[in-house]
Design a protein around this motif. Structure first.
Motif, short mmCIF file in Angstrom:
data_model
loop_
_atom_site.label_atom_id
_atom_site.label_comp_id
_atom_site.label_asym_id
_atom_site.label_seq_id
_atom_site.Cartn_x
_atom_site.Cartn_y
_atom_site.Cartn_z
N THR A 47 0.85 -1.31 -0.08
CA THR A 47 0.17 0.03 0.06
C THR A 47 0.74 1.39 0.07
N SER A 49 2.74 2.37 2.34
CA SER A 49 2.80 3.21 3.50
C SER A 49 4.40 3.37 4.10
N ARG A 185 -11.91 10.97 1.38
CA ARG A 185 -10.92 9.85 1.24
C ARG A 185 -9.56 10.49 1.13
N GLY A 186 -9.45 11.42 0.54
CA GLY A 186 -8.03 12.08 0.52
C GLY A 186 -7.78 12.52 1.74
N GLN A 189 -6.56 9.83 4.05
CA GLN A 189 -4.99 8.95 3.71
C GLN A 189 -4.15 9.06 4.62
N LYS A 193 -2.37 5.73 6.59
CA LYS A 193 -0.93 5.32 6.38
C LYS A 193 -0.40 5.25 7.68
N GLU A 272 -6.09 -1.14 -0.49
CA GLU A 272 -6.04 0.38 -0.15
C GLU A 272 -5.25 0.34 1.31
N LYS A 273 -5.17 1.57 1.61
CA LYS A 273 -4.41 1.57 3.09
C LYS A 273 -5.19 1.23 4.02
N TYR A 274 -6.60 1.61 4.14
CA TYR A 274 -7.34 1.24 5.20
C TYR A 274 -7.69 0.14 5.02
#
Length: 353
Positions: A47, A49, A185-186, A189, A193, A272-274
């Motif tokens: 992802t 991170s 969403r933005g 992030q 992360k 995705e990160k989540y």
């Protein structure tokens, strides 16, 4: 029962089979560090991170801490592995048990290296269990070398880690999506992360806590066999052994395992990160429950099923079931495959030595 570092060194200098067992055990721990530990940080890297080198360093440190902290107050997984097989009784000669243990560890190293070479995230835990069981059966010439009640904990852990890992992965993803449904969403992030990094650290901690105990129990088994105390059913893990295993596992982790990271974190399911955060928290929770209840489970198995649960929460087709089938086949083959290798190598070693 326990043993001090001084006593161990004295025993090591006068017992060649124990020296071989020690080297092989440290080799297995090292291999585990570079083959199993990468699974803990696979999602964190996929992802984006964390950078791979930074993530691997973090995993090495958290493996170290996990071994020291968890073993200090709960060593039930180590007790399960120690009592799962009988190397201390039933052999024709006193040295047979140590020779059989050497053969089991050699089989585990061989199996693990082959799996790493082909980038298959096979389970070191399952290989350890299978190799020890195959050697104990060969030593006794029957299934009497295996403790059925302790072995059942392995089967319970196999089922529990698959079901709980998948379910928690699905639940954590759905819960996170519901709680953050009105969040931009933005804007979210950066927070996810950080959460992803924390989740990866928790996974690495639990990897050390779970797998470190398995190998420390084998280490002590070899030591007690060398001292003629193989029949001991209880022990205390000395602090010096925790540090030694933690350092070796951390060294193995620092070597890295990008092939396995690619297979687990990039090929099986895109996250995705989540979602990566959800997978790590789900897997770490499952490992915590298993460790506290004394069930030896595969960290690889737990992490990958959690990731599959995360992918399935979006849609079934989001999971690359081809990769999942390959891993399932590897897990299924590990028990009979590594067990057979351990069985055959024990007969070979007993003839040679």
């Amino acid at each position: 029962m326990s043993i001090t570092l001084g006593e161990f060194i004295v025993e090591l200098t006068k017992n060649l089979p124990l020296a071989i067992v020690t080297l092989l055990t440290l080799g297995v721990i090292l291999v585990n560090g570079w083959t199993d530990a990468p699974n803990a940080i696979a999602t964190c890297i996929s992802t984006r991170s964390m950078r791979p080198r930074t993530a691997i360093l973090m995993a090495a440190v958290m493996n170290f801490i996990g071994i020291l902290v968890m073993t200090s107050f709960n060593s039930t997984v180590a007790m399960t592995i120690y009592n799962m097989v009988d190397f201390g009784q039933g052999s024709n000669q006193a040295g047979d048990a140590l020779v059989a243990l050497c053969a089991a560890l050699a089989a585990i190293v061989l199996w693990a290296v082959l799996a790493w070479k082909f980038g298959i995230p096979t389970s070191e835990s399952h290989a350890l269990i299978a190799g020890l069981s195959g050697s104990a059966i060969a030593l006794h010439g029957s299934l009497s070398g295996v403790n059925g009640s302790e072995w059942m904990k392995v089967l319970y852990g196999l089922v529990a880690s698959a079901v709980l890992g998948f379910s928690l992965g699905w639940i954590m993803t759905k819960l996170t999506e519901r709680l953050c449904r009105n969040v931009d969403r933005g804007a979210a992030q950066p927070y996810f992360k950080g959460a992803q990094i924390a989740g990866a650290a928790a996974m690495a901690f639990m990897h050390g806590a779970q797998d470190g105990q398995k190998f420390m129990s084998v280490f002590l088994l070899g030591t007690f066999l060398a001292r003629g105390n193989g029949g001991e059913s209880a022990f205390a893990v000395p602090f010096w052994l925790m540090v030694l295993c933690a350092v070796v596992m951390g060294l193995g982790t620092s070597i890295g395992g990008m092939r396995i990271i690619k297979t687990v974190g990039m090929s099986m399911v895109k996250l995705e990160k989540y979602q990566g955060f959800s997978a790590d928290i789900a897997a770490a929770t499952c490992l915590m429950v298993s460790t506290l209840t004394g069930m030896p489970v595969s960290t690889t198995h737990t992490k990958t099923t959690a990731m599959m649960g995360v992918g399935a929460s979006k849609r079934i087709s989001a999971v690359n079931w081809g990769v999942a089938r390959e891993m399932a086949l590897a897990w299924i083959l590990t028990f009979p495959g590594c067990g057979l290798v351990g069985f055959l190598m024990t007969h070979l070693f007993l003839r040679i030595f």
